[in-house]
Design an enzyme around this catalytic site. Structure first.
Site, PDB file in Angstrom:
ATOM      1  N   HIS A  47       1.244   4.941  -2.243  1.00  0.00           N
ATOM      2  CA  HIS A  47       0.835   5.863  -3.309  1.00  0.00           C
ATOM      3  C   HIS A  47       2.080   6.458  -3.946  1.00  0.00           C
ATOM      4  O   HIS A  47       2.908   7.055  -3.248  1.00  0.00           O
ATOM      5  CB  HIS A  47      -0.048   6.969  -2.738  1.00  0.00           C
ATOM      6  CG  HIS A  47      -1.352   6.470  -2.200  1.00  0.00           C
ATOM      7  ND1 HIS A  47      -2.483   6.388  -2.974  1.00  0.00           N
ATOM      8  CD2 HIS A  47      -1.690   6.006  -0.970  1.00  0.00           C
ATOM      9  CE1 HIS A  47      -3.477   5.907  -2.240  1.00  0.00           C
ATOM     10  NE2 HIS A  47      -3.016   5.656  -1.019  1.00  0.00           N
ATOM     11  N   ASP A  52       1.837   3.917   3.150  1.00  0.00           N
ATOM     12  CA  ASP A  52       0.821   4.803   2.593  1.00  0.00           C
ATOM     13  C   ASP A  52       1.445   5.952   1.784  1.00  0.00           C
ATOM     14  O   ASP A  52       1.602   5.845   0.569  1.00  0.00           O
ATOM     15  CB  ASP A  52      -0.068   5.337   3.721  1.00  0.00           C
ATOM     16  CG  ASP A  52      -1.428   5.822   3.249  1.00  0.00           C
ATOM     17  OD1 ASP A  52      -1.746   5.634   2.064  1.00  0.00           O
ATOM     18  OD2 ASP A  52      -2.174   6.383   4.069  1.00  0.00           O
ATOM     19  N   ASP A  53       1.780   7.051   2.437  1.00  0.00           N
ATOM     20  CA  ASP A  53       2.415   8.217   1.815  1.00  0.00           C
ATOM     21  C   ASP A  53       3.567   8.639   2.726  1.00  0.00           C
ATOM     22  O   ASP A  53       3.462   9.608   3.488  1.00  0.00           O
ATOM     23  CB  ASP A  53       1.413   9.369   1.677  1.00  0.00           C
ATOM     24  CG  ASP A  53       0.151   8.963   0.917  1.00  0.00           C
ATOM     25  OD1 ASP A  53       0.181   8.996  -0.316  1.00  0.00           O
ATOM     26  OD2 ASP A  53      -0.847   8.598   1.570  1.00  0.00           O
ATOM     27  N   GLU A 106     -10.995   3.575   6.942  1.00  0.00           N
ATOM     28  CA  GLU A 106     -10.057   4.546   7.495  1.00  0.00           C
ATOM     29  C   GLU A 106     -10.866   5.690   8.104  1.00  0.00           C
ATOM     30  O   GLU A 106     -10.814   5.925   9.297  1.00  0.00           O
ATOM     31  CB  GLU A 106      -9.123   5.056   6.398  1.00  0.00           C
ATOM     32  CG  GLU A 106      -8.082   6.059   6.878  1.00  0.00           C
ATOM     33  CD  GLU A 106      -7.245   6.635   5.738  1.00  0.00           C
ATOM     34  OE1 GLU A 106      -6.169   7.179   6.016  1.00  0.00           O
ATOM     35  OE2 GLU A 106      -7.703   6.578   4.570  1.00  0.00           O
ATOM     36  N   HIS A 146       0.853  -1.196   0.000  1.00  0.00           N
ATOM     37  CA  HIS A 146       0.000   0.000   0.000  1.00  0.00           C
ATOM     38  C   HIS A 146       0.887   1.244   0.000  1.00  0.00           C
ATOM     39  O   HIS A 146       1.264   1.759   1.055  1.00  0.00           O
ATOM     40  CB  HIS A 146      -0.920  -0.012   1.226  1.00  0.00           C
ATOM     41  CG  HIS A 146      -1.971   1.054   1.208  1.00  0.00           C
ATOM     42  ND1 HIS A 146      -3.319   0.776   1.049  1.00  0.00           N
ATOM     43  CD2 HIS A 146      -1.896   2.399   1.334  1.00  0.00           C
ATOM     44  CE1 HIS A 146      -4.007   1.903   1.090  1.00  0.00           C
ATOM     45  NE2 HIS A 146      -3.160   2.906   1.265  1.00  0.00           N
TER      46      HIS A 146
END
Length: 325
Positions: free
Chosen positions: A12, A271-272, A193, A10
């Site tokens: 981005h 994630d980021d 989320e 996961h």
């Protein structure tokens, strides 16, 4: 835990761009996006919804296939430092060619070239999951799904949805997911989320996904937790992201360990990462401190993550040997 080989499902792509990289691109293009950075040069945002705006503003500096080629290399250099050996990244034709299939193919070719270079030089294997953007609406999602269907193959292995969970409902995007499924792509969706446990249930039931991005709010509904465990739905858990955004106060408050204890297949991702001041190495360190997870636990989760990966069997077999090192 830094030396352990890691699998990330996961991530981005644009959200993993180092802020200095984006600032440098903006300078080259004479773009004024200084407002997305704080005085230390980090990304600046107030909450999740402001984060989405800053994310899109930062992405505006990425304007060509060559920019994305450079981005992939910059991101995978960071991944390699944490010991990541396999990664799946979310990419979107919304940002790469405006959902035009021809333009998207040019961006895709550039990203694949960079991924091949990184695999050769850094030892990180990358695959792509095309995502539609929820707050852009169902019609644009259909265009994104067509791009996905046209380029499904050995490198584009999945389809998903990201963005603001509070806009629309999963079934609004059913056509796009059906299109991607018919093209042979595996399916995931961001849920659980901000939308609560019901958003997880809706994504599973209405879109037929086999993985959920985040999904941690499922812990608020133990019947749903049991369903996830029984059906083998995999959660792409990003603890550092959840803590930074205030969904949970600390790593010790995070439900990943309880979900794992109850039989849900959990994985670990960032994630980021520059937005949330994390890396895969830091995620491992924080989980070790919070739950006293040992090397055996992390190796089990890495193997579980590889089993849930969307890549082909030959790639899994090759990465599996690295996890045994």
């Amino acid at each position: 835990m830094d030396g352990l080989p890691k699998v990330e499902l996961h991530l981005h792509l644009e959200g993993a761009a180092p802020p200095a990289f984006i600032a440098g691109l903006a300078k080259e293009k004479h773009l004024d996006i200084a407002g997305v950075f704080d005085e230390r040069g980090n990304y600046r945002y107030k909450d999740f919804w402001d984060f989405l705006k800053v994310y899109e503003a930062a992405t505006s500096a990425l304007q060509s296939p060559r920019d994305y080629q450079r981005l992939v290399l910059a991101v995978l250099e960071e991944s390699a430092k944490s010991g990541v050996v396999y990664c799946e990244t979310f990419v979107s034709p919304d940002f790469c060619g405006g959902r035009d299939v021809g333009a998207w193919k040019e961006y895709l070719h550039a990203m694949q070239e960079a991924a091949d270079e990184a695999e050769r030089d850094l030892g990180v294997t990358l695959r792509g999951i095309i995502t539609c953007i929820r707050h852009f609406g169902p019609e644009k999602a259909r265009e994104t799904a067509r791009c996905a269907a046209e380029t499904a193959g050995s490198w584009i292995v999945g389809f998903g949805i990201a963005g603001d969970e509070k806009i629309g409902v999963p079934k609004d995007f059913r056509w796009s997911f059906d299109c991607a499924r018919e093209a042979g792509l595996r399916l995931t969706a961001h849920a659980g989320e901000w939308g609560g446990p019901e958003s997880v249930r809706d994504a599973v039931h209405d879109l037929g996904v086999e993985r959920i991005g985040h999904g941690v709010r499922a812990i608020e509904d133990l019947a749903l937790v049991d369903e996830l465990a029984e059906t083998g739905i995999v959660l792409e858990v990003c603890p550092g992201s959840n803590v930074t955004l205030g969904i949970y106060k600390t790593f010790r408050d995070h439900p990943i360990a309880e979900l794992d204890r109850r039989g849900v297949k959990v994985t670990i991702s960032t994630d980021d990462p520059p937005f949330f001041h994390t890396t895969m190495a830091r995620e491992y360190d924080e989980l070790h401190k919070a739950f006293d997870w040992d090397e055996g636990q992390f190796r089990r989760i890495a193997r579980q993550s590889l089993d849930a990966a969307f890549c082909d069997a030959d790639t899994k077999a090759r990465i599996g040997k690295l996890l045994e090192a």
